[in-house]
Design an enzyme around this catalytic site. Structure first.
Site, PDB file in Angstrom:
ATOM      1  N   CYS A  35      71.120  87.155  28.433  1.00 51.65           N
ATOM      2  CA  CYS A  35      72.169  86.685  27.509  1.00 51.65           C
ATOM      3  C   CYS A  35      73.321  87.675  27.374  1.00 51.65           C
ATOM      4  O   CYS A  35      74.412  87.309  26.954  1.00 51.65           O
ATOM      5  CB  CYS A  35      71.572  86.377  26.140  1.00 51.65           C
ATOM      6  N   HIS A  82      77.838  86.293  21.341  1.00 51.18           N
ATOM      7  CA  HIS A  82      76.857  85.456  22.042  1.00 51.18           C
ATOM      8  C   HIS A  82      76.356  84.429  21.034  1.00 51.18           C
ATOM      9  O   HIS A  82      76.071  84.767  19.882  1.00 51.18           O
ATOM     10  CB  HIS A  82      75.710  86.333  22.550  1.00 51.18           C
ATOM     11  N   ASN A 119      72.123  77.816  22.814  1.00 51.85           N
ATOM     12  CA  ASN A 119      72.203  79.122  23.465  1.00 51.85           C
ATOM     13  C   ASN A 119      72.324  78.911  24.979  1.00 51.85           C
ATOM     14  O   ASN A 119      71.375  78.474  25.631  1.00 51.85           O
ATOM     15  CB  ASN A 119      70.935  79.908  23.114  1.00 51.85           C
TER      16      ASN A 119
HETATM   17  O1  UT7 Z   1      69.813  84.722  23.410  1.00 55.28           O
HETATM   18  C1  UT7 Z   1      68.925  85.778  23.419  1.00 55.28           C
HETATM   19  C2  UT7 Z   1      68.687  86.231  22.077  1.00 55.28           C
HETATM   20  N1  UT7 Z   1      67.845  85.279  21.388  1.00 55.28           N
HETATM   21  C3  UT7 Z   1      67.990  85.157  20.105  1.00 55.28           C
HETATM   22  O2  UT7 Z   1      68.857  85.771  19.563  1.00 55.28           O
HETATM   23  C4  UT7 Z   1      67.009  84.311  19.331  1.00 55.28           C
HETATM   24  C5  UT7 Z   1      66.625  85.049  18.098  1.00 55.28           C
HETATM   25  N2  UT7 Z   1      65.731  84.351  17.232  1.00 55.28           N
HETATM   26  C6  UT7 Z   1      66.048  83.236  16.536  1.00 55.28           C
HETATM   27  O3  UT7 Z   1      67.115  82.702  16.682  1.00 55.28           O
HETATM   28  C7  UT7 Z   1      65.057  82.748  15.498  1.00 55.28           C
HETATM   29  O4  UT7 Z   1      64.030  83.692  15.362  1.00 55.28           O
HETATM   30  C8  UT7 Z   1      64.455  81.361  15.810  1.00 55.28           C
HETATM   31  C9  UT7 Z   1      65.498  80.266  15.632  1.00 55.28           C
HETATM   32  C10 UT7 Z   1      63.902  81.353  17.220  1.00 55.28           C
HETATM   33  C11 UT7 Z   1      63.306  81.058  14.851  1.00 55.28           C
HETATM   34  O5  UT7 Z   1      63.705  81.201  13.503  1.00 55.28           O
HETATM   35  P1  UT7 Z   1      62.819  82.067  12.464  1.00 55.28           P
HETATM   36  O6  UT7 Z   1      63.444  81.895  11.158  1.00 55.28           O
HETATM   37  O7  UT7 Z   1      62.729  83.445  13.026  1.00 55.28           O
HETATM   38  O8  UT7 Z   1      61.436  81.317  12.501  1.00 55.28           O
HETATM   39  P2  UT7 Z   1      60.003  81.840  12.967  1.00 55.28           P
HETATM   40  O9  UT7 Z   1      59.960  82.097  14.427  1.00 55.28           O
HETATM   41  O10 UT7 Z   1      59.585  82.955  12.057  1.00 55.28           O
HETATM   42  O11 UT7 Z   1      59.116  80.559  12.657  1.00 55.28           O
HETATM   43  C12 UT7 Z   1      59.007  80.024  11.358  1.00 55.28           C
HETATM   44  C13 UT7 Z   1      58.111  78.778  11.430  1.00 55.28           C
HETATM   45  C14 UT7 Z   1      56.826  78.987  12.202  1.00 55.28           C
HETATM   46  O12 UT7 Z   1      55.796  78.313  11.511  1.00 55.28           O
HETATM   47  P3  UT7 Z   1      54.736  79.123  10.622  1.00 55.28           P
HETATM   48  O13 UT7 Z   1      54.095  80.073  11.597  1.00 55.28           O
HETATM   49  O14 UT7 Z   1      55.571  79.810   9.579  1.00 55.28           O
HETATM   50  O15 UT7 Z   1      53.858  78.044  10.118  1.00 55.28           O
HETATM   51  C15 UT7 Z   1      57.079  78.268  13.503  1.00 55.28           C
HETATM   52  O16 UT7 Z   1      55.889  77.781  14.096  1.00 55.28           O
HETATM   53  O17 UT7 Z   1      58.792  77.697  12.080  1.00 55.28           O
HETATM   54  C16 UT7 Z   1      57.949  77.124  13.075  1.00 55.28           C
HETATM   55  N3  UT7 Z   1      58.775  76.590  14.150  1.00 55.28           N
HETATM   56  C17 UT7 Z   1      59.271  75.340  14.143  1.00 55.28           C
HETATM   57  N4  UT7 Z   1      59.157  74.339  13.253  1.00 55.28           N
HETATM   58  C18 UT7 Z   1      59.798  73.184  13.525  1.00 55.28           C
HETATM   59  C19 UT7 Z   1      59.192  77.210  15.278  1.00 55.28           C
HETATM   60  N5  UT7 Z   1      59.944  76.373  15.997  1.00 55.28           N
HETATM   61  C20 UT7 Z   1      60.019  75.211  15.321  1.00 55.28           C
HETATM   62  C21 UT7 Z   1      60.663  73.992  15.551  1.00 55.28           C
HETATM   63  N6  UT7 Z   1      60.531  73.012  14.646  1.00 55.28           N
HETATM   64  N7  UT7 Z   1      61.415  73.760  16.652  1.00 55.28           N
END
Ligand code: UT7
Length: 323
Positions: free
Chosen positions: A114, A250, A280
């Site tokens: 990225c 980005h 992304n």
């Molecule tokens: O481009 C390269 C750089 N990449 C990035 O910058 C990405 C960086 N990360 C992010 O953008 C965020 O961390 C995400 C958007 C990927 C995730 O957001 P988050 O607020 O960090 O959520 P999380 O990973 O802590 O997950 C929270 C919950 C989890 O459930 P539990 O374990 O709390 O029950 C996930 O299983 O959300 C759940 N979850 C979803 N729920 C519904 C993960 N993906 C989904 C989904 N729909 N698509």
């Protein structure tokens, strides 16, 4: 007089097919509401069957050449940032070279995921400053839809396909920060974090693999490292954050974009945001945002811009430039 690498043309291309968040609700336990609120993404584009990264890149390159008012054979080099090249080799850049009918110069790919476009722009700047090239086509192009695990809701809803390109050209400046062109760059990587974001396959492991990400861990690093690299590059150019007209980040997650702007003491009025429409697009996201920012009338000649990105590696960096 000081030699500067100035952006004289910009263009982009997005594949025709638009996929709204709601489409994922049929096959995954997810919702438009979750995707929007956690990432800011509303839709993304996916390449058609048979449409490759070099196809997208060629469209974007043609648009940038037209904007710069030059022809393919006026270009000395193509530097293409991608992690999703058509083939293992040759480079996607040489495929673009052939597609453009460019029979001179040289072309190569840069792979910094990225952060790829920032790395490519910095390399192209070095080619110009060292006198090896006068005009470089710098492209970011990706088909991340090809490396999605469609059963993994935590990644497959986040990424999209697209391409953006700029023409970077040698011009003479005064040697101060009022000059147009690239004023400073800052590149970093730290392979200790390689397991936070990677593809679990490749040539040497004999399978294509799928993208794997520990999203919340990457998130934690992102805001801190992006604000830090942006401030380092500004400092190198003898500039400060309040002087910035546009942050062109980005486009991975609106919350990362907001957090970085806040850490730099800048309001969101100074940030070009396209993540809602593209998701992304990895190395394509910054040139796409530059092109759309110009199209919207946000980015104007003379504006001070900071482009910053982070991705797999981890690799991160920024470029300070005057448009
Ligand atoms: O481009 C390269 C750089 N990449 C990035 O910058 C990405 C960086 N990360 C992010 O953008 C965020 O961390 C995400 C958007 C990927 C995730 O957001 P988050 O607020 O960090 O959520 P999380 O990973 O802590 O997950 C929270 C919950 C989890 O459930 P539990 O374990 O709390 O029950 C996930 O299983 O959300 C759940 N979850 C979803 N729920 C519904 C993960 N993906 C989904 C989904 N729909 N698509």
């Amino acid at each position: 007089m000081t030699r500067r690498a100035v952006i004289t043309g910009v263009g982009h291309y997005l594949p025709e097919r638009v996929v709204e968040n709601a489409e994922f609700e049929a096959s995954l336990e997810t919702s438009d509401e979750w995707i929007r609120s956690r990432s800011g993404i509303e839709r993304r584009h996916f390449a058609a069957e048979g449409e490759t990264t070099s196809d997208l890149a060629t469209h974007a390159a043609k648009a940038a050449l037209a904007d710069a008012g030059c022809e393919a054979n006026d270009i000395d080099a193509i530097v293409l940032a991608t992690s999703t090249a058509d083939l293992t080799f040759p480079s996607a850049a040489t495929m673009v070279q052939a597609a453009l009918g460019m029979t001179r110069g040289f072309a190569f790919d840069v792979q910094a995921v990225c952060a790829g476009f920032v790395f490519a722009l910095s390399n192209a700047n070095a080619l110009i400053l060292s006198g090896q090239a006068k005009r470089v086509l710098v492209i970011g192009a990706e088909t991340f839809s090809r490396i999605m695990d469609w059963s993994d809701r935590s990644t497959c809803v986040l990424f999209g396909d697209g391409a953006g390109a700029v023409v970077l050209e040698a011009q003479e400046g005064q040697g101060d920060s009022d000059d147009r062109g690239i004023l400073s760059t800052d590149l970093n990587s730290d392979g200790r974090y390689k397991d936070l974001l990677y593809v679990d396959g490749g040539v040497s492991t004999q399978n294509t693999g799928f993208l794997r990400m520990q999203g919340n861990q990457v998130f934690r690093h992102a805001v801190e490292k992006l604000a830090s690299t942006a401030n380092t590059a500004l400092d190198r150019a003898g500039l400060t954050a309040p002087e910035v007209d546009w942050i062109v980040p980005h486009q991975a997650n609106i919350r990362i974009i907001q957090g970085t702007a806040k850490k730099m003491g800048l309001s969101m009025d100074k940030v070009v945001v396209t993540v809602q429409d593209h998701g992304n697009t990895s190395a394509a996201s910054i040139p796409l945002a530059l092109s759309i920012g110009k199209q919207r009338g946000q980015i104007k000649r003379g504006d001070l811009i900071v482009a910053e990105a982070i991705g797999g590696g981890l690799a991160w960096g920024s470029v300070v430039l005057r448009w």
